[in-house]
Design a protein around this motif. Structure first.
Motif, PDB file in Angstrom:
ATOM      1  N   VAL A  26       3.503  60.396 -36.653  1.00  0.00           N
ATOM      2  CA  VAL A  26       3.958  59.607 -37.338  1.00  0.00           C
ATOM      3  C   VAL A  26       5.561  61.002 -38.321  1.00  0.00           C
ATOM      4  O   VAL A  26       6.375  60.236 -37.705  1.00  0.00           O
ATOM      5  CB  VAL A  26       2.666  59.283 -38.184  1.00  0.00           C
ATOM      6  CG1 VAL A  26       3.767  58.962 -39.573  1.00  0.00           C
ATOM      7  CG2 VAL A  26       2.034  57.903 -37.943  1.00  0.00           C
ATOM      8  N   SER A  27       5.181  61.472 -38.258  1.00  0.00           N
ATOM      9  CA  SER A  27       5.816  63.586 -39.018  1.00  0.00           C
ATOM     10  C   SER A  27       6.800  62.939 -38.000  1.00  0.00           C
ATOM     11  O   SER A  27       8.258  62.920 -38.625  1.00  0.00           O
ATOM     12  CB  SER A  27       5.066  64.194 -38.814  1.00  0.00           C
ATOM     13  OG  SER A  27       3.749  63.815 -40.169  1.00  0.00           O
ATOM     14  N   ASN A  28       6.372  63.345 -36.653  1.00  0.00           N
ATOM     15  CA  ASN A  28       7.298  63.799 -35.876  1.00  0.00           C
ATOM     16  C   ASN A  28       8.786  62.343 -35.737  1.00  0.00           C
ATOM     17  O   ASN A  28      10.006  62.668 -34.726  1.00  0.00           O
ATOM     18  CB  ASN A  28       7.484  64.084 -34.745  1.00  0.00           C
ATOM     19  CG  ASN A  28       6.629  65.704 -34.433  1.00  0.00           C
ATOM     20  OD1 ASN A  28       7.627  66.394 -35.974  1.00  0.00           O
ATOM     21  ND2 ASN A  28       5.493  66.267 -33.724  1.00  0.00           N
ATOM     22  N   ALA A  29       8.291  61.037 -35.664  1.00  0.00           N
ATOM     23  CA  ALA A  29       8.643  60.307 -35.890  1.00  0.00           C
ATOM     24  C   ALA A  29       9.512  60.022 -37.604  1.00  0.00           C
ATOM     25  O   ALA A  29      10.543  58.996 -37.604  1.00  0.00           O
ATOM     26  CB  ALA A  29       8.037  59.183 -35.786  1.00  0.00           C
ATOM     27  N   GLY A  30       9.260  60.671 -38.431  1.00  0.00           N
ATOM     28  CA  GLY A  30      10.127  60.185 -39.643  1.00  0.00           C
ATOM     29  C   GLY A  30       9.582  60.088 -40.642  1.00  0.00           C
ATOM     30  O   GLY A  30       9.806  59.477 -41.709  1.00  0.00           O
ATOM     31  N   GLY A  31       7.747  59.946 -40.369  1.00  0.00           N
ATOM     32  CA  GLY A  31       7.091  58.845 -41.021  1.00  0.00           C
ATOM     33  C   GLY A  31       6.546  60.654 -42.709  1.00  0.00           C
ATOM     34  O   GLY A  31       6.718  61.289 -42.273  1.00  0.00           O
ATOM     35  N   ALA A  32       6.308  59.475 -43.707  1.00  0.00           N
ATOM     36  CA  ALA A  32       6.959  60.105 -45.403  1.00  0.00           C
ATOM     37  C   ALA A  32       4.650  60.253 -45.301  1.00  0.00           C
ATOM     38  O   ALA A  32       4.362  59.366 -46.004  1.00  0.00           O
ATOM     39  CB  ALA A  32       7.483  59.259 -46.303  1.00  0.00           C
ATOM     40  N   VAL A  33       4.918  61.287 -44.705  1.00  0.00           N
ATOM     41  CA  VAL A  33       3.271  62.050 -44.529  1.00  0.00           C
ATOM     42  C   VAL A  33       2.730  63.042 -45.111  1.00  0.00           C
ATOM     43  O   VAL A  33       1.702  63.489 -44.333  1.00  0.00           O
ATOM     44  CB  VAL A  33       2.366  60.973 -43.155  1.00  0.00           C
ATOM     45  CG1 VAL A  33       2.132  59.724 -43.411  1.00  0.00           C
ATOM     46  CG2 VAL A  33       2.879  61.220 -42.168  1.00  0.00           C
ATOM     47  N   GLY A  34       3.818  64.175 -45.566  1.00  0.00           N
ATOM     48  CA  GLY A  34       3.412  65.129 -46.283  1.00  0.00           C
ATOM     49  C   GLY A  34       3.830  66.195 -45.374  1.00  0.00           C
ATOM     50  O   GLY A  34       4.134  67.656 -45.748  1.00  0.00           O
ATOM     51  N   PHE A  35       4.474  66.554 -44.251  1.00  0.00           N
ATOM     52  CA  PHE A  35       5.231  67.098 -43.464  1.00  0.00           C
ATOM     53  C   PHE A  35       6.887  66.035 -42.684  1.00  0.00           C
ATOM     54  O   PHE A  35       7.422  65.232 -43.304  1.00  0.00           O
ATOM     55  CB  PHE A  35       4.668  66.938 -42.626  1.00  0.00           C
ATOM     56  CG  PHE A  35       3.278  68.071 -42.320  1.00  0.00           C
ATOM     57  CD1 PHE A  35       2.739  69.037 -42.363  1.00  0.00           C
ATOM     58  CD2 PHE A  35       2.290  66.754 -42.850  1.00  0.00           C
ATOM     59  CE1 PHE A  35       1.888  69.937 -42.771  1.00  0.00           C
ATOM     60  CE2 PHE A  35       0.712  67.484 -42.908  1.00  0.00           C
ATOM     61  CZ  PHE A  35       0.805  69.180 -43.519  1.00  0.00           C
ATOM     62  N   VAL A  36       7.808  67.314 -42.949  1.00  0.00           N
ATOM     63  CA  VAL A  36       9.147  66.802 -41.995  1.00  0.00           C
ATOM     64  C   VAL A  36       9.468  67.661 -40.565  1.00  0.00           C
ATOM     65  O   VAL A  36       8.252  68.406 -40.484  1.00  0.00           O
ATOM     66  CB  VAL A  36      10.312  67.039 -42.922  1.00  0.00           C
ATOM     67  CG1 VAL A  36      10.171  67.098 -44.270  1.00  0.00           C
ATOM     68  CG2 VAL A  36      10.103  68.710 -43.137  1.00  0.00           C
ATOM     69  N   PRO A  37       9.564  66.564 -39.369  1.00  0.00           N
ATOM     70  CA  PRO A  37      10.363  67.027 -38.213  1.00  0.00           C
ATOM     71  C   PRO A  37      10.682  67.972 -38.089  1.00  0.00           C
ATOM     72  O   PRO A  37      11.690  68.734 -39.049  1.00  0.00           O
ATOM     73  CB  PRO A  37      10.577  66.067 -38.135  1.00  0.00           C
ATOM     74  CG  PRO A  37      11.087  64.866 -38.789  1.00  0.00           C
ATOM     75  CD  PRO A  37      10.549  64.936 -39.918  1.00  0.00           C
ATOM     76  N   PRO A  38      10.146  69.545 -37.439  1.00  0.00           N
ATOM     77  CA  PRO A  38       9.230  68.487 -36.473  1.00  0.00           C
ATOM     78  C   PRO A  38       7.504  69.626 -36.871  1.00  0.00           C
ATOM     79  O   PRO A  38       7.744  70.835 -37.326  1.00  0.00           O
ATOM     80  CB  PRO A  38      10.285  69.678 -35.268  1.00  0.00           C
ATOM     81  CG  PRO A  38      10.504  70.337 -35.622  1.00  0.00           C
ATOM     82  CD  PRO A  38      11.467  70.156 -37.124  1.00  0.00           C
ATOM     83  N   VAL A  39       6.523  69.280 -36.353  1.00  0.00           N
ATOM     84  CA  VAL A  39       5.692  69.400 -37.157  1.00  0.00           C
ATOM     85  C   VAL A  39       4.474  69.260 -35.775  1.00  0.00           C
ATOM     86  O   VAL A  39       4.931  68.577 -34.732  1.00  0.00           O
ATOM     87  CB  VAL A  39       4.441  68.898 -37.982  1.00  0.00           C
ATOM     88  CG1 VAL A  39       5.687  68.836 -39.100  1.00  0.00           C
ATOM     89  CG2 VAL A  39       4.484  67.296 -37.581  1.00  0.00           C
ATOM     90  N   THR A  40       3.502  69.838 -35.621  1.00  0.00           N
ATOM     91  CA  THR A  40       1.789  70.505 -34.677  1.00  0.00           C
ATOM     92  C   THR A  40       1.781  69.992 -35.147  1.00  0.00           C
ATOM     93  O   THR A  40       1.427  69.903 -36.351  1.00  0.00           O
ATOM     94  CB  THR A  40       2.839  71.943 -33.991  1.00  0.00           C
ATOM     95  OG1 THR A  40       1.943  72.930 -34.677  1.00  0.00           O
ATOM     96  CG2 THR A  40       4.272  72.291 -33.110  1.00  0.00           C
TER      97      THR A  40
END
Length: 176
Positions: A26-40
């Protein structure tokens, strides 16, 4: 096919890994869930551990939506308010539907399941959540019955020069 929702599933390695993968996707697709891409998943793991600790301490609950293959496809964390004057409402955090399942109505199903779960908690009369401005998420929550009750301009710094409003929304739980 609809998702199958479970409140307070057993926390085991399969659930942990499923939530981590969902959160990263979700984060790597640009979702606003506390992170910005890229994340692992390793970037996300400390935040998930905090949620699991709150659950173990009785301060939080997890709602999971499983797809037809039994994979974690959606989540929402319900966090009880511990302040003695505010125990009549709870927070909803980390509301996610996997990108491959978006556009199927599962987000609305997740929000309805979260409201049903909150109604099942004695003395809880409302749900509060926050969302990142500039993404249209507030319109989605409004379509689920939430009302905007506060906004802090430029409170979320996504990147240098990219500040977003922090929007607080409320859903009163009409009890029959």
């Amino acid at each position: 096919m609809a998702l199958i929702f479970e409140l307070d599933p057993a926390v085991d390695p399969a659930l942990r890994d499923g939530v981590l993968a969902l959160w990263a996707d979700v984060s790597n697709a640009g979702g606003a869930v506390g992170f910005v891409p890229p994340v692992t998943v390793d970037d996300i793991r400390p935040e998930l551990v905090k949620h699991f600790a709150a659950m173990a301490e009785g301060r939080g609950r997890l709602l999971v939506g499983y797809d037809e293959e039994g994979a974690v496809a959606a989540t929402a964390f319900l966090t009880l308010n511990t302040h003695r004057l505010m125990r009549h409402w709870l927070w909803l955090y980390t509301v996610m539907v996997h990108p491959r399942h978006q556009g199927k109505g599962y987000g609305r199903d997740l929000m309805a399941a979260a409201a049903d779960a909150a109604r099942g908690i004695e003395s809880v009369e409302a749900i509060r959540l926050t969302c990142r401005g500039g993404m249209g998420i507030d319109r989605f929550y409004a379509s689920c019955g939430y009302k905007e009750v506060g906004r802090v301009p430029d409170a979320i710094r996504v990147a240098p020069g990219d500040d977003r409003d922090d929007i607080t929304m409320l859903l009163p739980l009409n009890r029959c």
